[in-house]
Design a protein around this motif. Sequence first.
Motif, PDB file in Angstrom:
ATOM      1  N   GLY A   1     -10.706  -4.794   1.727  1.00 15.91           N
ATOM      2  CA  GLY A   1     -10.578  -3.591   0.929  1.00 15.91           C
ATOM      3  C   GLY A   1      -9.183  -3.407   0.362  1.00 15.91           C
ATOM      4  N   TYR A   2      -9.096  -2.567  -0.674  1.00 13.23           N
ATOM      5  CA  TYR A   2      -7.836  -2.391  -1.386  1.00 13.23           C
ATOM      6  C   TYR A   2      -6.789  -1.665  -0.545  1.00 13.23           C
ATOM      7  CZ  TYR A   2      -4.556  -1.418  -5.144  1.00 13.23           C
ATOM      8  OH  TYR A   2      -3.432  -1.360  -5.923  1.00 13.23           O
ATOM      9  N   GLY A   3      -7.243  -0.872   0.436  1.00 13.80           N
ATOM     10  CA  GLY A   3      -6.296  -0.131   1.266  1.00 13.80           C
ATOM     11  C   GLY A   3      -5.311  -1.041   1.974  1.00 13.80           C
ATOM     12  N   LEU A   4      -5.776  -2.175   2.457  1.00 14.04           N
ATOM     13  CA  LEU A   4      -4.881  -3.097   3.149  1.00 14.04           C
ATOM     14  C   LEU A   4      -3.902  -3.755   2.184  1.00 14.04           C
ATOM     15  CD1 LEU A   4      -4.096  -4.311   5.848  1.00 14.04           C
ATOM     16  CD2 LEU A   4      -5.787  -6.130   5.459  1.00 14.04           C
ATOM     17  N   VAL A   5      -4.367  -4.040   0.980  1.00 12.01           N
ATOM     18  CA  VAL A   5      -3.470  -4.578  -0.047  1.00 12.01           C
ATOM     19  C   VAL A   5      -2.324  -3.603  -0.292  1.00 12.01           C
ATOM     20  CG1 VAL A   5      -3.264  -5.212  -2.484  1.00 12.01           C
ATOM     21  CG2 VAL A   5      -5.262  -5.949  -1.169  1.00 12.01           C
ATOM     22  N   GLU A   6      -2.664  -2.334  -0.444  1.00 15.62           N
ATOM     23  CA  GLU A   6      -1.651  -1.305  -0.667  1.00 15.62           C
ATOM     24  C   GLU A   6      -0.694  -1.195   0.514  1.00 15.62           C
ATOM     25  OE1 GLU A   6      -0.859   1.151  -3.355  1.00 15.62           O
ATOM     26  OE2 GLU A   6      -1.559  -0.785  -4.104  1.00 15.62           O
ATOM     27  N   GLN A   7      -1.229  -1.333   1.720  1.00 14.15           N
ATOM     28  CA  GLN A   7      -0.382  -1.254   2.906  1.00 14.15           C
ATOM     29  C   GLN A   7       0.656  -2.368   2.916  1.00 14.15           C
ATOM     30  OE1 GLN A   7      -2.386  -0.573   6.680  1.00 14.15           O
ATOM     31  NE2 GLN A   7      -0.968  -1.946   7.724  1.00 14.15           N
ATOM     32  N   PHE A   8       0.228  -3.585   2.603  1.00 15.99           N
ATOM     33  CA  PHE A   8       1.171  -4.705   2.557  1.00 15.99           C
ATOM     34  C   PHE A   8       2.221  -4.500   1.466  1.00 15.99           C
ATOM     35  CE2 PHE A   8      -2.314  -7.567   4.438  1.00 15.99           C
ATOM     36  CZ  PHE A   8      -1.794  -7.445   5.722  1.00 15.99           C
ATOM     37  N   LYS A   9       1.801  -3.985   0.326  1.00 20.54           N
ATOM     38  CA  LYS A   9       2.748  -3.742  -0.764  1.00 20.54           C
ATOM     39  C   LYS A   9       3.732  -2.628  -0.408  1.00 20.54           C
ATOM     40  CE  LYS A   9      -0.173  -5.419  -4.566  1.00 20.54           C
ATOM     41  NZ  LYS A   9      -0.872  -5.067  -5.829  1.00 20.54           N
ATOM     42  N   GLU A  10       3.236  -1.596   0.257  1.00 21.20           N
ATOM     43  CA  GLU A  10       4.116  -0.507   0.676  1.00 21.20           C
ATOM     44  C   GLU A  10       5.117  -0.979   1.714  1.00 21.20           C
ATOM     45  OE1 GLU A  10       1.751   2.789   1.953  1.00 21.20           O
ATOM     46  OE2 GLU A  10       0.738   3.000   0.014  1.00 21.20           O
ATOM     47  N   ASN A  11       4.703  -1.871   2.588  1.00 17.33           N
ATOM     48  CA  ASN A  11       5.625  -2.412   3.591  1.00 17.33           C
ATOM     49  C   ASN A  11       6.757  -3.192   2.937  1.00 17.33           C
ATOM     50  OD1 ASN A  11       4.233  -1.279   5.706  1.00 17.33           O
ATOM     51  ND2 ASN A  11       3.226  -3.163   6.348  1.00 17.33           N
TER      52      ASN A  11
END
Length: 255
Positions: free
Chosen positions: A218-228
Amino acid sequence: MIDIHSHILPGVDDGAESTADSIAMAKVAQSEGINTIYATPHHLNGRYDTEPKVIEEKVHNLNEEFKKLNINLTVLEGQEIRINGEVHEDLQNGSAISLGNQSIYTLIEFPSSHIPQFSKYTIYDLQRDGYLPIIAHPERNAGISNHPNTLYRLVKRGALSQLTAASVAGHFGKKIQKLCFKLIEANLVHFIASDAHNTDSRGFFMEEAFDVIEKRYGYGLVEQFKENAHAVMTNEMVIADPPVEIKKKGLLNIF
C-alpha cells in the motif's frame, strides 16, 4: 524525493568515475523524482577512504555544475562508514562524517560476509554519543541472509536499516528480494535508498522499488519511507514501528 545513499561523487570510490558520469547519474535521479541526494563515498572499507574535506569540495563543485546545467538536484555530504571499533571516535574527531555532516544519522556498512561480533557495542557507542546508526543494505549481507534475527536484535537495540532499491525491485535476484519482504514485514526497514554507482548495472531503481512496495503493502508504507528520508535531512526522528522477531525453524541467533 530524497535519496540517502549514493556514490555520485566523481573519482573517489567505485561509483562515478568522472564529472560526466555524475551528471549522467543526476539526470536519471531527476527523472525518477529525486531532488536531494546524499553523496556517501566509502570510508575505511579496505579499498577506499575519502577524507571529509575532499567530500565537501567535490559536493560543492558538483552542485555548482548542476546549477549551470539546470539540473534540479541538490547534493549533500555524507559517508558510508565501514563498521569498526572506533567509528564513534572518528565521528567525534571529524575524520568521518554523518549524513549531512551535521545530522544525528550515520550510514554504517557491514562486511558483506558477516556481522562482526563487536557491532552491538559500536551501535551502543554511537547512540551514547547522540548518533542514530543506519545499517546500509542489510539484505546483501550473508550473516543477515542466513540469520535474519541478527538484524532484529540490532534494530531492537536502536539501529535503523536501509534497503537498496534494486534489491526490492528484484535486480539482485529473487532470494534477496524475498528477504527484503521479510525484513519489511518484520518492521526492520526504515529507508529505501538507491546506493547508485552508475546509470545501468548499479542504477537508481527508486521508482520501481516504490511501485513494488505500493502494490504489495500500500501507498502508506511508501509515504512512511519517504518521510523518514526527509526526517534525516531535517534531523528529526523517523517513524519506526516496533521490530518483530522473524520466526524460522532452526534459526540460530547470533547476538
